[in-house]
Design a protein around this motif. Structure first.
Motif, mmCIF file in Angstrom:
data_model
loop_
_atom_site.group_PDB
_atom_site.id
_atom_site.type_symbol
_atom_site.label_atom_id
_atom_site.label_comp_id
_atom_site.label_asym_id
_atom_site.label_seq_id
_atom_site.Cartn_x
_atom_site.Cartn_y
_atom_site.Cartn_z
ATOM 1 N N LEU A 26 2.603 1.950 -0.632
ATOM 2 C CA LEU A 26 1.527 2.861 -0.230
ATOM 3 C C LEU A 26 0.504 3.049 -1.341
ATOM 4 N N ALA A 29 -1.653 -0.220 -1.763
ATOM 5 C CA ALA A 29 -2.100 -0.868 -0.535
ATOM 6 C C ALA A 29 -3.626 -0.887 -0.451
ATOM 7 N N GLU A 31 -5.133 -2.212 1.978
ATOM 8 C CA GLU A 31 -5.439 -2.430 3.380
ATOM 9 C C GLU A 31 -5.685 -1.102 4.091
ATOM 10 N N SER A 32 -6.115 -1.210 5.333
ATOM 11 C CA SER A 32 -6.389 -0.023 6.125
ATOM 12 C C SER A 32 -5.092 0.724 6.441
ATOM 13 N N GLY A 33 -5.223 1.952 6.888
ATOM 14 C CA GLY A 33 -4.071 2.787 7.226
ATOM 15 C C GLY A 33 -3.213 2.166 8.304
ATOM 16 N N ASP A 34 -3.845 1.535 9.281
ATOM 17 C CA ASP A 34 -3.104 0.922 10.385
ATOM 18 C C ASP A 34 -2.221 -0.210 9.872
ATOM 19 N N LYS A 35 -2.802 -1.066 9.032
ATOM 20 C CA LYS A 35 -2.039 -2.186 8.474
ATOM 21 C C LYS A 35 -0.925 -1.665 7.557
ATOM 22 N N THR A 36 -1.231 -0.634 6.796
ATOM 23 C CA THR A 36 -0.241 -0.066 5.879
ATOM 24 C C THR A 36 0.927 0.526 6.676
ATOM 25 N N ARG A 37 0.619 1.245 7.756
ATOM 26 C CA ARG A 37 1.680 1.808 8.590
ATOM 27 C C ARG A 37 2.551 0.708 9.198
ATOM 28 N N LYS A 38 1.911 -0.385 9.634
ATOM 29 C CA LYS A 38 2.682 -1.502 10.193
ATOM 30 C C LYS A 38 3.613 -2.105 9.129
#
Length: 127
Positions: A26, A29, A31-38
């Motif tokens: 985290l 990261a 990357e975007s929040g969506d990619k990070t959550r994935k």
């Protein structure tokens, strides 16, 4: 006992590593929040799979050790019971031998008493 302690430590280290890895992911990261959550979700699933695998391995090892301990216990119990049976047989044989000796002594004493009574009766009859 130390094997189960090591297993607990291993599981704790695995879970702790997964949590630390997710936290570091985290922080770094880009990357975007969506990619990070994935990615986090995938990491959590991977950690869960590893944990489940370790659990299955541990359960299998514990089951094998329990089965082995049961077989060893039953073997030792059978050996102990067999030894006790032989000792009981030895004791019974010694007691039977002693009883036979006592019977012979009793028969001899009974015969001697009978002979003494006969002598006494014969002496009284003569006088």
């Amino acid at each position: 006992m130390s094997s189960s302690g090591n297993t607990g430590n291993t599981l704790l280290a695995l879970v702790t590593g997964a949590i630390i890895g997710a936290g570091v992911g985290l922080l770094y990261a880009p990357e975007s929040g969506d990619k990070t959550r994935k990615k986090l979700k995938k990491g959590a699933k991977d950690a869960q799979l590893k944990l489940n695998q370790k659990y299955q391995e541990t359960a299998s090892i514990i089951g094998e050790k329990a089965a082995k301990a049961k077989v060893e216990f039953e073997s030792k119990l059978e050996e102990t019971l067999s030894n006790a049976s032989y000792k009981a047989d030895d004791i019974l044989l010694a007691m039977e031998n002693k009883l036979e000796e006592l019977r012979k002594k009793n028969a001899k004493l009974h015969k001697e008493v009978t002979v003494e009574k006969a002598k006494t009766s014969a002496n009284k009859a003569v006088v």
